[in-house]
Design a protein around this motif. Structure first.
Motif, mmCIF file in Angstrom:
data_model
loop_
_atom_site.group_PDB
_atom_site.id
_atom_site.type_symbol
_atom_site.label_atom_id
_atom_site.label_comp_id
_atom_site.label_asym_id
_atom_site.label_seq_id
_atom_site.Cartn_x
_atom_site.Cartn_y
_atom_site.Cartn_z
ATOM 1 N N ALA A 47 0.813 -1.223 0.000
ATOM 2 C CA ALA A 47 0.000 0.000 0.000
ATOM 3 C C ALA A 47 0.842 1.268 0.000
ATOM 4 C CB ALA A 47 -0.946 -0.004 1.199
ATOM 5 N N LYS A 48 1.936 1.261 0.762
ATOM 6 C CA LYS A 48 2.816 2.441 0.820
ATOM 7 C C LYS A 48 3.466 2.672 -0.534
ATOM 8 C CE LYS A 48 5.418 5.630 2.904
ATOM 9 N NZ LYS A 48 6.300 6.078 1.814
ATOM 10 N N LEU A 53 4.153 5.411 -5.633
ATOM 11 C CA LEU A 53 4.149 5.325 -7.103
ATOM 12 C C LEU A 53 3.145 6.324 -7.678
ATOM 13 C CD1 LEU A 53 5.418 3.821 -9.475
ATOM 14 C CD2 LEU A 53 3.572 2.143 -9.313
ATOM 15 N N GLY A 54 2.003 6.455 -7.012
ATOM 16 C CA GLY A 54 1.030 7.470 -7.421
ATOM 17 C C GLY A 54 1.630 8.857 -7.404
ATOM 18 N N GLN A 55 2.408 9.150 -6.366
ATOM 19 C CA GLN A 55 3.072 10.455 -6.260
ATOM 20 C C GLN A 55 4.087 10.649 -7.385
ATOM 21 O OE1 GLN A 55 1.130 12.195 -4.319
ATOM 22 N NE2 GLN A 55 2.609 12.863 -2.783
ATOM 23 N N LYS A 76 -5.721 2.192 -5.317
ATOM 24 C CA LYS A 76 -5.270 0.894 -4.817
ATOM 25 C C LYS A 76 -4.758 1.007 -3.388
ATOM 26 C CE LYS A 76 -4.026 -1.066 -9.328
ATOM 27 N NZ LYS A 76 -2.931 -1.569 -10.188
ATOM 28 N N SER A 77 -4.003 2.065 -3.127
ATOM 29 C CA SER A 77 -3.469 2.287 -1.779
ATOM 30 C C SER A 77 -4.597 2.552 -0.784
ATOM 31 C CB SER A 77 -2.496 3.473 -1.803
ATOM 32 O OG SER A 77 -1.986 3.735 -0.520
ATOM 33 N N ALA A 78 -5.547 3.378 -1.187
ATOM 34 C CA ALA A 78 -6.680 3.721 -0.320
ATOM 35 C C ALA A 78 -7.535 2.503 -0.012
ATOM 36 C CB ALA A 78 -7.525 4.808 -0.983
ATOM 37 N N ALA A 79 -7.663 1.614 -0.982
ATOM 38 C CA ALA A 79 -8.476 0.408 -0.794
ATOM 39 C C ALA A 79 -7.944 -0.460 0.337
ATOM 40 C CB ALA A 79 -8.528 -0.394 -2.094
ATOM 41 N N GLN A 80 -6.660 -0.285 0.647
ATOM 42 C CA GLN A 80 -6.056 -1.041 1.744
ATOM 43 C C GLN A 80 -6.035 -0.232 3.050
ATOM 44 O OE1 GLN A 80 -2.776 -3.812 0.807
ATOM 45 N NE2 GLN A 80 -2.497 -2.583 -1.054
ATOM 46 N N GLY A 81 -6.674 0.942 3.014
ATOM 47 C CA GLY A 81 -6.763 1.752 4.221
ATOM 48 C C GLY A 81 -5.559 2.615 4.500
ATOM 49 N N LEU A 86 -5.552 7.445 0.981
ATOM 50 C CA LEU A 86 -6.926 7.937 1.152
ATOM 51 C C LEU A 86 -6.990 9.447 0.949
ATOM 52 C CD1 LEU A 86 -7.997 5.845 4.266
ATOM 53 C CD2 LEU A 86 -9.211 5.860 2.075
ATOM 54 N N TYR A 87 -6.032 10.157 1.542
ATOM 55 C CA TYR A 87 -6.030 11.619 1.440
ATOM 56 C C TYR A 87 -5.776 12.070 0.002
ATOM 57 C CZ TYR A 87 -5.043 16.507 2.454
ATOM 58 O OH TYR A 87 -5.072 17.883 2.469
#
Length: 205
Positions: A47-48, A53-55, A76-81, A86-87
């Motif tokens: 998730a991290k 990678l999104g950044q 994908k990251s947000a889906a894992q909390g 999420l932000y």
């Protein structure tokens, strides 16, 4: 002597230019390597790494800018909390970068982040309740959220909270509390605070 000085200067400039180029190459190689590593980790479900990678896609680090791919990895990251994921996803829906604008979805995600202790999300959530973005205007909820941020040291929230107390937005007018929060904002170096305090003092005098 003058000739020697010129030669030495030219040598230093040439050496500096060469080192600068080498440093740039090293930075580019390092970014490309980091991008590759994050891609591998992200595709394995980290998730991290998905957020990172999104950044990298968002800012064009180690790759070309691609807001759509940035959004996909935030999702994908947000889906894992993952809180940062999420932000970032909330900001994407709010601003419409990489996805269509969806203020209701942004509100829900900011709320989730806020509940997890993210004060940037809490401030954004307060703004959305104040202006009625993705929801009905709710000044009472907005006041509570701004107050939480103000108590956490956010000088922007302190300014807004002070003016809400002064004008009676979401609460009864309370000049004592208004001045308290405006003074806290001034103590924290907010540039608008001194002028607002002076204006209020002028009105009262």
């Amino acid at each position: 002597m003058k000739t020697i000085l010129i030669l030495v200067t030219m040598f230093i400039l040439a050496t500096t230019t060469g080192n600068s180029q080498n440093i740039e190459d090293v930075i580019l190689e390092s970014r490309a390597k980091l991008f590759k590593e994050n891609t591998t980790k992200a595709n394995r479900g980290n998730a991290k790494a998905q957020f990172d990678l999104g950044q990298m896609y968002y800012y064009g680090v180690g790759t070309k800018k691609d807001y759509r791919k940035a959004f996909e990895y935030y999702e994908k990251s947000a889906a894992q909390g993952h809180l940062e994921g999420l932000y970032a996803l909330a900001l994407s829906y709010y601003s419409g970068v990489g996805v269509g604008i969806d203020k209701k979805q942004a509100l829900e995600l900011f709320m989730e982040c806020s509940n997890k202790g993210d004060f940037n999300a809490k401030f954004n959530l307060a703004n959305m309740y104040f202006y009625g973005e993705g929801t009905e205007i709710d000044l009472k909820k907005s006041l509570i959220l701004y107050k939480d941020c103000a108590e956490n040291g956010d000088s922007n929230a302190q300014i807004i909270l002070g003016m809400m107390y002064y004008n009676g937005f979401g609460t009864k007018k309370d000049k004592v509390k208004a001045k308290k929060w405006l003074n806290k904002a001034r103590e924290n170096g907010h540039k608008m605070a001194p002028q607002l305090i002076d204006n209020i003092n002028d009105i009262e005098n």
